[in-house]
Each structure stands twice: as C-alpha cells, then as structure tokens.
Scaffold this motif. Structure first.
Motif, mmCIF file in Angstrom:
data_model
loop_
_atom_site.group_PDB
_atom_site.id
_atom_site.type_symbol
_atom_site.label_atom_id
_atom_site.label_comp_id
_atom_site.label_asym_id
_atom_site.label_seq_id
_atom_site.Cartn_x
_atom_site.Cartn_y
_atom_site.Cartn_z
ATOM 1 N N SER A 1 0.843 -1.196 0.000
ATOM 2 C CA SER A 1 0.000 0.000 0.000
ATOM 3 C C SER A 1 0.877 1.244 0.000
ATOM 4 O O SER A 1 2.041 1.201 0.410
ATOM 5 C CB SER A 1 -0.941 0.018 1.212
ATOM 6 O OG SER A 1 -0.207 0.132 2.412
ATOM 7 N N ILE A 2 0.311 2.343 -0.463
ATOM 8 C CA ILE A 2 1.029 3.612 -0.527
ATOM 9 C C ILE A 2 0.125 4.733 -0.042
ATOM 10 O O ILE A 2 -1.107 4.604 -0.064
ATOM 11 C CB ILE A 2 1.501 3.927 -1.961
ATOM 12 C CG1 ILE A 2 0.293 3.991 -2.917
ATOM 13 C CG2 ILE A 2 2.544 2.922 -2.441
ATOM 14 C CD1 ILE A 2 0.627 4.487 -4.322
ATOM 15 N N VAL A 3 0.736 5.818 0.388
ATOM 16 C CA VAL A 3 0.029 7.075 0.602
ATOM 17 C C VAL A 3 0.281 7.927 -0.636
ATOM 18 O O VAL A 3 1.425 8.249 -0.951
ATOM 19 C CB VAL A 3 0.521 7.800 1.865
ATOM 20 C CG1 VAL A 3 -0.047 9.220 1.913
ATOM 21 C CG2 VAL A 3 0.108 7.037 3.112
ATOM 22 N N HIS A 4 -0.766 8.244 -1.372
ATOM 23 C CA HIS A 4 -0.560 9.066 -2.561
ATOM 24 C C HIS A 4 -1.349 10.367 -2.454
ATOM 25 O O HIS A 4 -2.371 10.453 -1.778
ATOM 26 C CB HIS A 4 -0.903 8.290 -3.843
ATOM 27 C CG HIS A 4 -2.362 8.049 -4.072
ATOM 28 N ND1 HIS A 4 -3.022 8.456 -5.208
ATOM 29 C CD2 HIS A 4 -3.281 7.411 -3.317
ATOM 30 C CE1 HIS A 4 -4.290 8.092 -5.152
ATOM 31 N NE2 HIS A 4 -4.462 7.449 -4.019
ATOM 32 N N VAL A 5 -0.826 11.379 -3.126
ATOM 33 C CA VAL A 5 -1.364 12.735 -3.073
ATOM 34 C C VAL A 5 -1.495 13.235 -4.507
ATOM 35 O O VAL A 5 -0.665 12.905 -5.357
ATOM 36 C CB VAL A 5 -0.432 13.680 -2.289
ATOM 37 C CG1 VAL A 5 -1.092 15.037 -2.045
ATOM 38 C CG2 VAL A 5 -0.007 13.046 -0.972
ATOM 39 N N TRP A 6 -2.504 14.036 -4.784
ATOM 40 C CA TRP A 6 -2.637 14.649 -6.099
ATOM 41 C C TRP A 6 -3.108 16.094 -5.931
ATOM 42 O O TRP A 6 -3.860 16.415 -5.021
ATOM 43 C CB TRP A 6 -3.593 13.850 -6.990
ATOM 44 C CG TRP A 6 -4.985 13.707 -6.447
ATOM 45 C CD1 TRP A 6 -6.088 14.427 -6.775
ATOM 46 C CD2 TRP A 6 -5.423 12.757 -5.437
ATOM 47 N NE1 TRP A 6 -7.189 14.000 -6.067
ATOM 48 C CE2 TRP A 6 -6.793 12.973 -5.245
ATOM 49 C CE3 TRP A 6 -4.779 11.743 -4.698
ATOM 50 C CZ2 TRP A 6 -7.554 12.225 -4.337
ATOM 51 C CZ3 TRP A 6 -5.532 11.009 -3.806
ATOM 52 C CH2 TRP A 6 -6.897 11.242 -3.636
ATOM 53 N N GLN A 7 -2.611 16.973 -6.792
ATOM 54 C CA GLN A 7 -2.898 18.394 -6.662
ATOM 55 C C GLN A 7 -2.889 19.064 -8.019
ATOM 56 O O GLN A 7 -2.407 18.510 -9.014
ATOM 57 C CB GLN A 7 -1.862 19.080 -5.760
ATOM 58 C CG GLN A 7 -2.033 18.856 -4.275
ATOM 59 C CD GLN A 7 -3.286 19.530 -3.721
ATOM 60 O OE1 GLN A 7 -3.934 20.338 -4.389
ATOM 61 N NE2 GLN A 7 -3.644 19.170 -2.483
ATOM 62 N N ASP A 8 -3.409 20.284 -8.056
ATOM 63 C CA ASP A 8 -3.245 21.159 -9.209
ATOM 64 C C ASP A 8 -3.167 22.596 -8.712
ATOM 65 O O ASP A 8 -3.600 22.898 -7.599
ATOM 66 C CB ASP A 8 -4.390 20.999 -10.222
ATOM 67 C CG ASP A 8 -5.724 21.476 -9.672
ATOM 68 O OD1 ASP A 8 -5.886 22.693 -9.451
ATOM 69 O OD2 ASP A 8 -6.627 20.641 -9.470
ATOM 70 N N GLY A 9 -2.623 23.455 -9.521
ATOM 71 C CA GLY A 9 -2.477 24.854 -9.150
ATOM 72 C C GLY A 9 -2.130 25.694 -10.362
ATOM 73 O O GLY A 9 -2.085 25.204 -11.490
ATOM 74 N N THR A 10 -1.858 26.963 -10.129
ATOM 75 C CA THR A 10 -1.531 27.882 -11.212
ATOM 76 C C THR A 10 -0.016 28.013 -11.350
ATOM 77 O O THR A 10 0.745 27.647 -10.455
ATOM 78 C CB THR A 10 -2.142 29.266 -10.945
ATOM 79 O OG1 THR A 10 -1.628 29.779 -9.705
ATOM 80 C CG2 THR A 10 -3.658 29.177 -10.858
ATOM 81 N N THR A 11 0.395 28.547 -12.502
ATOM 82 C CA THR A 11 1.814 28.813 -12.745
ATOM 83 C C THR A 11 1.994 30.277 -13.137
ATOM 84 O O THR A 11 1.037 30.958 -13.544
ATOM 85 C CB THR A 11 2.355 27.928 -13.888
ATOM 86 O OG1 THR A 11 1.685 28.280 -15.109
ATOM 87 C CG2 THR A 11 2.121 26.459 -13.597
ATOM 88 N N THR A 12 3.211 30.745 -13.031
ATOM 89 C CA THR A 12 3.545 32.079 -13.510
ATOM 90 C C THR A 12 3.739 32.029 -15.027
ATOM 91 O O THR A 12 3.625 30.976 -15.650
ATOM 92 C CB THR A 12 4.826 32.579 -12.834
ATOM 93 O OG1 THR A 12 5.903 31.679 -13.150
ATOM 94 C CG2 THR A 12 4.644 32.628 -11.316
ATOM 95 N N SER A 13 4.050 33.184 -15.610
ATOM 96 C CA SER A 13 4.225 33.253 -17.063
ATOM 97 C C SER A 13 5.393 32.400 -17.551
ATOM 98 O O SER A 13 5.414 31.974 -18.705
ATOM 99 C CB SER A 13 4.440 34.709 -17.497
ATOM 100 O OG SER A 13 5.561 35.271 -16.825
#
Length: 404
Positions: free
Chosen positions: A158-170
């Motif tokens: 088993s694993i602990v997994h994480v997922w995300q999203d966000g913004t970036t600069t130019s």
C-alpha cells in the motif's frame, strides 16, 4: 398515447432516474488509452476530478500508473501526482515524491520529477527516491494524463498518494495550490493489491454522506415530486384513470416526502460536521421546501369533500403551495450540485447533466400531455354539447321544448 402507456412512462421515469444518477458518477472504467494500453485496476479519486489507473507486480515492485486530471482548461496550470514514502497522511505532502506536469501553449507538456521538502515548495525539479521509467504526459480536451512506471521497495502493498493542481507564472513556475476542502483532502492510503483505499479520518464518511444526500434529494424533491404533479394534472383527465391517478399521485408525493426528509437529515448532519463551511441559500431553500411539503401533507388530511363550499379555496391553496414546492425543489437540486462542485471540482457535472436530462424529459412529457389533454377535453365538450342539443331538440319535438 394511451393511458396505460403514460402510466408505464411515468413509473419507468421514477425507477430509472436513480440508476442514471448513481451510475453516471462512475467514469474510470469507461476511460481508454491509446495504443491499447490496459491497466488491471482503476479508481475514481474522491477529489479534484481525478482518476488513477494502475497495474502492480508485487514481486518486482513495478507500479505502472496512469493519472488523469480533468478540468484543466488553460495552460497556466500545473498538475502533480505523488507518493509519500513516510506512509503518513498528516501531512501527506511533505516528503512526497512527485510527478509534475505543466501544459504548454505550444508543443508538448513539460514534465519532471520533484521531491517536496516543505509546504512552501514551488515543485523544484529534481530526482526522487523511486526509480522512474516510461515517464510521459499528454494534454488533450482539457485533460492531463501522466504515465509512468515506478519501482517500489520490496514488500510494498500500500502507498500514501497525493494529487494536486495549481496555477503557474508566465514562465511556467508552479505556484502554491488552493487550500479549499477539495485540495486539502486530495490524499489517501491506497492498497495496490486489493484496490481499496482509506482516506483521512472523517473525510471518507463525509464524502459518502454528501453522495447520499445528493442522490436522496435529487430523486425525491427533484424527480418524484414533479412526476407526482404531472400524474395528478394529466391522468385525471381520463375517466378510466380515476381513482388510479389519485393513488399514484399520493404514492409519488408521500415517497418523495419520506425520502426527502432522509436527505434533509443527512444535510443537517453534514452541516454540523463541516464547521466553517456555510451554504446559506441552499440551507434556507431546504428549510422552506420541507416546510411547504409538510404543509401539503397536513392539508391532505384536511381536504374537504368535492361538493363542500371550501373545496374551491382548498384547491387554490394546494396548487399554489404544490407548484411553489416543485420550483424550489428543482432550484435547490442545482444549488446542491454547486455545493458538491466546491468539494470535488467538476466530478459531479455528470450527475448534473443526468439530472438535466431527466428533468428535461419530464418537462417534454408535460408539454406533450398539456396539448394532448386539452384536445381530449375540448373533444369531450363538443360531444357533450352535441348530445345536449340533441336532447333539447328531441324534447322540443315532443312538445316540451325549452324556453329561450
């Protein structure tokens, strides 16, 4: 359309609507990949409209994954999927070994690995603690897909997994992601062998209650209640449907009320367990809705006889409160979809689209029956007028003609 056909159509709509709503959220099993690539297991992740497909060979530790994140509508965003070697959910991000993808306005997406040292990270490019091969990224139709093969330590199940999203600069530098509930809860313990998961304490049960709350209220207030109104308005035009239409109407409305109260109860529980999260309009409409529905139930026991002088006023009250209840119920179902979207992104757009289809079909049936029943009523009046005129003429010929 015969009365029997309309009855079957109304009942089928009530029964099948629950199946459509509950099945439309399951999407990972319908996803396919180019090159006929197949994974043994998949999972609809509970947050951020994300999905994970994987194949795991436990003896070698080889983990093939395809992580899909939908709803990435612009290229100034980043997406990441990560494993935390410490196997802890709190905090799950610190120490996580991430696969990062950044769509580009022109050309292929940028992708790299990053070891997350602290919460203030900008996902700096660097090596991670797992050997990685076959790392690639696609960006199509507002959907980012990360492919990779990681080699896990021997004995890993088993694993602990994480997922995300966000913004970036130019210059495509990742910025800190949002801290809304859907982002804060995008983590879980995943059993790679059985495919089961365990989310942070309380998150999973709340998510299930949200799903239950949404399904119960969409089916009861949003579908059964309008269906009962359609039955009462149109089937009673047909003399052969009396009193069957009345019992069908009562069955739909009472069932909607009972199921709706259950949905209302789960909503109250969700509100008490979600400190600091307020949906004032949704809650206020729900209170008004339950109040109106309760008044309708009590009015049923106070219904005067058809020939009573108060029956006319009771009918006005019953129709006004009933139609107001239906309008509020449909509006509040959509408010509920907005609330669910705040937690898990656009995952519940499938549910919303299914509900729009069902309520649209019910509205189309109502429009058709409105025209059809008017034709039936007008034709019946013509026959009655001809019969009445024939009787009067016959009476006149026998010396008993009516006075002008």
């Amino acid at each position: 359309m015969s009365m029997a056909s309309m009855l079957r159509l109304a009942l089928a709509l009530c029964i099948l609507s629950s199946v459509v709503l509950t099945s439309s959220a399951q999407t990972c099993k319908n996803q396919t990949f180019s090159g006929n690539k197949v994974f043994t297991t998949c999972r609809d992740l509970p947050q951020l409209t994300a999905y994970l497909h994987w194949s795991y060979d436990q003896p070698s530790g080889k983990l093939d994954i395809a992580f899909i994140h939908r709803g990435i509508t612009s290229t100034n965003r980043w997406v990441a999927w990560a494993i935390n070697p410490s196997n802890t959910l709190e905090p799950a991000m610190v120490g996580a070994q991430a696969l990062v993808a950044i769509p580009q306005s022109s050309g292929s997406p940028k992708f790299y690995t990053s070891s997350i040292a602290d919460t203030g990270t900008q996902l700096t490019e660097g090596s991670i603690s797992y050997p990685v091969s076959g790392f690639s990224v696609t960006y199509q139709n507002n959907e980012v897909t990360i492919f990779a093969t990681l080699t896990l330590p021997n004995g890993t199940t088993s694993i602990v997994h994480v997922w995300q999203d966000g913004t970036t600069t130019s210059d495509s530098t990742p910025q800190e992601h949002s801290h809304e509930s859907s982002h804060a809860n995008s983590k879980e313990v995943l059993d790679l062998v059985s495919g089961t998961s365990q989310v942070a304490s309380g998150i999973g049960s709340r998510q299930r209650r949200r799903n239950t709350h949404g399904v119960l209220n969409a089916i009861s207030w949003g579908i059964l209640m309008p269906t009962g109104a359609v039955i009462a308005r149109y089937l009673k035009v047909f003399k052969s449907a009396d009193p069957a239409w009345f019992y069908l109407h009562i069955t739909c409305q009472v069932s909607a009320y009972i199921v709706g109260l259950s949905g209302f109860g789960t909503g109250l529980k969700l509100g008490s367990d979600s400190e600091g999260i307020e949906y004032d309009t949704h809650r206020a409409l729900a209170i008004v809705l339950v109040t109106f529905a309760t008044l309708q139930v009590f009015a049923l026991f106070l219904r005067p006889n058809k020939d009573h002088k108060l029956r006319f006023y009771w009918n006005i009250y019953h129709h006004l409160v009933g139609y107001a209840t239906i309008i509020i119920s449909i509006v509040n179902v959509f408010k509920g979809f907005e609330a669910l979207g705040d937690f898990v992104g656009d995952r519940y757009k499938n549910w919303k689209h299914a509900y729009i289809g069902i309520i649209g079909a019910l509205g189309g049936i109502a429009v058709f029956l409105e025209a059809y029943t008017w034709m039936v009523v007008l034709k019946r009046k013509q026959i009655e007028n001809k019969t009445s005129n024939g009787v009067n003429e016959a009476n006149g010929a026998n010396g008993y003609g009516s006075r002008p």
